[in-house]
Design a protein around this motif. Structure first.
Motif, mmCIF file in Angstrom:
data_model
loop_
_atom_site.group_PDB
_atom_site.id
_atom_site.type_symbol
_atom_site.label_atom_id
_atom_site.label_comp_id
_atom_site.label_asym_id
_atom_site.label_seq_id
_atom_site.Cartn_x
_atom_site.Cartn_y
_atom_site.Cartn_z
ATOM 1 N N ALA A 1 0.844 -1.191 0.000
ATOM 2 C CA ALA A 1 0.000 0.000 0.000
ATOM 3 C C ALA A 1 0.884 1.248 0.000
ATOM 4 C CB ALA A 1 -0.917 -0.003 1.225
ATOM 5 N N ILE A 2 0.358 2.326 -0.538
ATOM 6 C CA ILE A 2 1.069 3.603 -0.551
ATOM 7 C C ILE A 2 0.278 4.610 0.274
ATOM 8 C CG2 ILE A 2 2.083 3.094 -2.786
ATOM 9 C CD1 ILE A 2 0.072 4.960 -4.075
ATOM 10 N N LYS A 3 0.870 5.768 0.512
ATOM 11 C CA LYS A 3 0.183 6.732 1.372
ATOM 12 C C LYS A 3 0.031 8.081 0.685
ATOM 13 C CE LYS A 3 4.133 8.666 3.932
ATOM 14 N NZ LYS A 3 4.651 8.974 5.288
ATOM 15 N N PRO B 1 -3.434 -2.844 -2.150
ATOM 16 C CA PRO B 1 -4.584 -2.459 -1.327
ATOM 17 C C PRO B 1 -4.593 -0.948 -1.143
ATOM 18 C CG PRO B 1 -2.915 -3.598 -0.014
ATOM 19 C CD PRO B 1 -2.452 -3.645 -1.414
ATOM 20 N N PRO B 2 -5.740 -0.364 -0.878
ATOM 21 C CA PRO B 2 -5.781 1.087 -0.642
ATOM 22 C C PRO B 2 -5.072 1.451 0.660
ATOM 23 C CG PRO B 2 -7.902 0.102 -0.137
ATOM 24 C CD PRO B 2 -7.066 -0.990 -0.749
ATOM 25 N N SER B 3 -4.696 2.698 0.778
ATOM 26 C CA SER B 3 -4.054 3.178 2.004
ATOM 27 C C SER B 3 -4.924 2.821 3.200
ATOM 28 C CB SER B 3 -3.866 4.690 1.947
ATOM 29 O OG SER B 3 -3.341 5.098 0.706
ATOM 30 N N PRO B 4 -4.359 2.144 4.210
ATOM 31 C CA PRO B 4 -5.192 1.708 5.345
ATOM 32 C C PRO B 4 -5.638 2.840 6.256
ATOM 33 C CG PRO B 4 -2.894 1.145 5.720
ATOM 34 C CD PRO B 4 -2.973 1.654 4.313
ATOM 35 N N GLU B 5 -4.950 3.968 6.179
ATOM 36 C CA GLU B 5 -5.297 5.102 7.043
ATOM 37 C C GLU B 5 -5.661 6.292 6.164
ATOM 38 O OE1 GLU B 5 -3.659 7.157 11.147
ATOM 39 O OE2 GLU B 5 -2.253 6.141 9.828
ATOM 40 N N PRO B 6 -6.958 6.502 5.870
ATOM 41 C CA PRO B 6 -7.351 7.603 4.989
ATOM 42 C C PRO B 6 -6.925 8.957 5.550
ATOM 43 C CG PRO B 6 -9.165 6.059 5.309
ATOM 44 C CD PRO B 6 -8.101 5.695 6.304
ATOM 45 N N LEU C 1 -0.873 0.400 11.792
ATOM 46 C CA LEU C 1 -1.174 0.859 10.443
ATOM 47 C C LEU C 1 0.071 1.245 9.664
ATOM 48 C CD1 LEU C 1 -4.354 3.013 11.105
ATOM 49 C CD2 LEU C 1 -4.220 0.681 10.232
ATOM 50 N N ALA C 2 1.245 1.082 10.271
ATOM 51 C CA ALA C 2 2.484 1.412 9.566
ATOM 52 C C ALA C 2 3.645 0.638 10.164
ATOM 53 C CB ALA C 2 2.772 2.910 9.618
ATOM 54 N N VAL C 3 4.531 0.188 9.303
ATOM 55 C CA VAL C 3 5.802 -0.405 9.703
ATOM 56 C C VAL C 3 6.893 0.588 9.312
ATOM 57 C CG1 VAL C 3 7.445 -2.256 9.253
ATOM 58 C CG2 VAL C 3 5.011 -2.778 9.466
ATOM 59 N N ILE C 4 7.713 0.982 10.272
ATOM 60 C CA ILE C 4 8.734 1.990 10.014
ATOM 61 C C ILE C 4 10.089 1.313 9.832
ATOM 62 C CG2 ILE C 4 9.836 4.090 10.857
ATOM 63 C CD1 ILE C 4 7.362 4.593 12.551
ATOM 64 N N MET D 1 11.454 5.194 6.186
ATOM 65 C CA MET D 1 10.183 5.105 5.469
ATOM 66 C C MET D 1 9.166 4.394 6.331
ATOM 67 S SD MET D 1 9.575 3.111 1.859
ATOM 68 C CE MET D 1 7.976 2.995 1.059
ATOM 69 N N ASP D 2 7.947 4.934 6.360
ATOM 70 C CA ASP D 2 6.861 4.210 7.024
ATOM 71 C C ASP D 2 5.965 3.607 5.948
ATOM 72 O OD1 ASP D 2 6.316 7.114 6.795
ATOM 73 O OD2 ASP D 2 4.290 6.542 7.379
ATOM 74 N N ILE D 3 5.757 2.300 6.048
ATOM 75 C CA ILE D 3 5.011 1.533 5.059
ATOM 76 C C ILE D 3 3.608 1.278 5.595
ATOM 77 C CG2 ILE D 3 4.927 -0.608 3.745
ATOM 78 C CD1 ILE D 3 7.950 -0.833 4.177
ATOM 79 N N PRO D 4 2.572 1.733 4.891
ATOM 80 C CA PRO D 4 1.208 1.460 5.352
ATOM 81 C C PRO D 4 0.911 -0.041 5.314
ATOM 82 C CG PRO D 4 1.252 3.218 3.701
ATOM 83 C CD PRO D 4 2.599 2.569 3.685
ATOM 84 N N VAL D 5 0.363 -0.551 6.397
ATOM 85 C CA VAL D 5 -0.019 -1.961 6.478
ATOM 86 C C VAL D 5 -1.346 -2.051 7.227
ATOM 87 C CG1 VAL D 5 2.336 -2.861 6.409
ATOM 88 C CG2 VAL D 5 1.296 -2.283 8.615
ATOM 89 N N GLU D 6 -1.970 -3.204 7.124
ATOM 90 C CA GLU D 6 -3.237 -3.404 7.833
ATOM 91 C C GLU D 6 -3.420 -4.890 8.107
ATOM 92 O OE1 GLU D 6 -7.725 -1.617 7.598
ATOM 93 O OE2 GLU D 6 -6.742 -2.170 5.722
#
Length: 331
Positions: free
Chosen positions: A5-7, A77-82, A283-286, A317-322
């Motif tokens: 996912a991207i942010k 997947p869409p960004s998990p944190e709108p 919601l993010a892995v850094i 980098m923080d990677i969006p995850v869910e």
């Protein structure tokens, strides 16, 4: 190929006409959505990219923005944190303007409303336009042409036409001229093969900084005391030099001693930042210790979750995850 996912990068306001996204693979198709409606779409030029809104699209305060990337038929997947769209303020505040030297060809500004156009004009009654920039963030720089004259008085204003707002003009005067011969800026180390960004410091504000390579030059105005240039991938063994100047005032600078590009081997392993990275519901892995513009793979329990790309001027980098299960082993 599974894609991470991207942010959507904050801030975004109802006055914004461009949206920054990060983490996508260069060449992927990026879509920004407000709910289920696509409001921006473009092919990514890098892992940190500004995308124009589609024609006729206007953002509304309170909308929730997400983004996806698509490559070779696979969609992330869409960004998990709108990201919520900010409401425009009742009025625009004053800008903070950086140091302006006579002969400066650009100036740094901060405090702008995302989506506002920042204009530099003469201080007289005519208000002659000397430069403008459509800033998507709260900070940026504006090119000035012709450059600031000795002791010249200029005005800096922000205007958000999409929201019908105009700020107060901020006066700024050009201070003392730089010395006749400028010292060379300092290139930040390390310089590794395949690197696509070269960072530098010790710049005179508003100077033109030129990076010399065996394959050509990259140059432009730098409003602050440091900056970076995006470049074609560095080659092991090539030599890099740097210089600064005020060309319009015929003020030249010294060229730095050459620095040699080193091998990237062994490639350093990414490092997880903090012990919370694999907490359930995060919601993010850094990650840190990253190579700018490198591709990364995130694995959970040995299975690839997806592939992403480090922004060109980032080592963290923080990677969006869910949906990470508690205690899941990440690599």
């Amino acid at each position: 190929m599974a894609l991470l996912a991207i942010k959507v990068v904050p801030p975004v306001s109802a006055c914004s006409t461009k949206i920054r996204v990060e983490g996508q693979l260069t060449g992927s198709t990026v879509r920004v959505l407000a709910g289920t409606t696509v409001v921006a779409e473009a092919e990514a030029k890098s892992a940190s990219d500004l995308i124009d809104l589609l024609p006729g699209m206007v953002l509304q305060a309170g909308q929730a923005l997400t983004a996806t990337q698509t490559l070779d038929g696979d969609t992330s997947p869409p960004s998990p944190e709108p990201l919520p769209v900010q409401a425009p303020p009742p009025e625009l505040g004053f800008l903070a303007v950086g140091e302006l030297l006579s002969c400066s060809e650009c100036v740094h500004v901060s405090g702008s409303l995302p989506g506002a156009v920042v204009r530099v004009t003469t201080a007289g009654a005519s208000g002659q336009l000397r430069g403008e920039s459509d800033l998507a963030a709260i900070t940026g720089q504006v090119e000035i042409s012709p450059p600031a004259g000795n002791d010249e008085q200029l005005r800096v204003t922000q205007v958000a036409d999409a929201c019908g707002l105009s700020g107060e003009a901020v006066p700024v005067g050009a201070s003392s001229a730089p010395p006749g011969i400028l010292p060379a800026p300092r290139i930040e180390l390390p310089l590794k093969e395949c690197q696509t960004v070269v960072r530098f410091n010790d710049v005179f504000p508003g100077a033109t900084v030129t990076l010399e390579r065996e394959t050509g030059e990259t140059s432009g105005c730098v409003a602050g005391t440091g900056g970076h240039w995006g470049v074609a991938p560095l080659q092991v063994g090539e030599q890099i030099r740097i210089r600064q100047a005020y060309p319009s005032c015929e003020i030249e600078g010294l060229v730095s001693d050459p620095l040699t590009v080193e091998s990237a081997q062994p490639i350093p392993a990414p490092v997880f930042f903090g012990s919370f990275s694999n907490c359930a519901g995060t919601l993010a892995v850094i990650l840190r210790n990253l190579i700018p513009s490198a591709r990364i793979r995130l694995l959970m329990d040995g299975e690839v979750m997806g592939i992403g790309e480090v922004p060109p001027n980032a080592t963290v980098m923080d990677i969006p995850v869910e949906g990470l299960p508690a205690g899941a082993p990440l690599t």
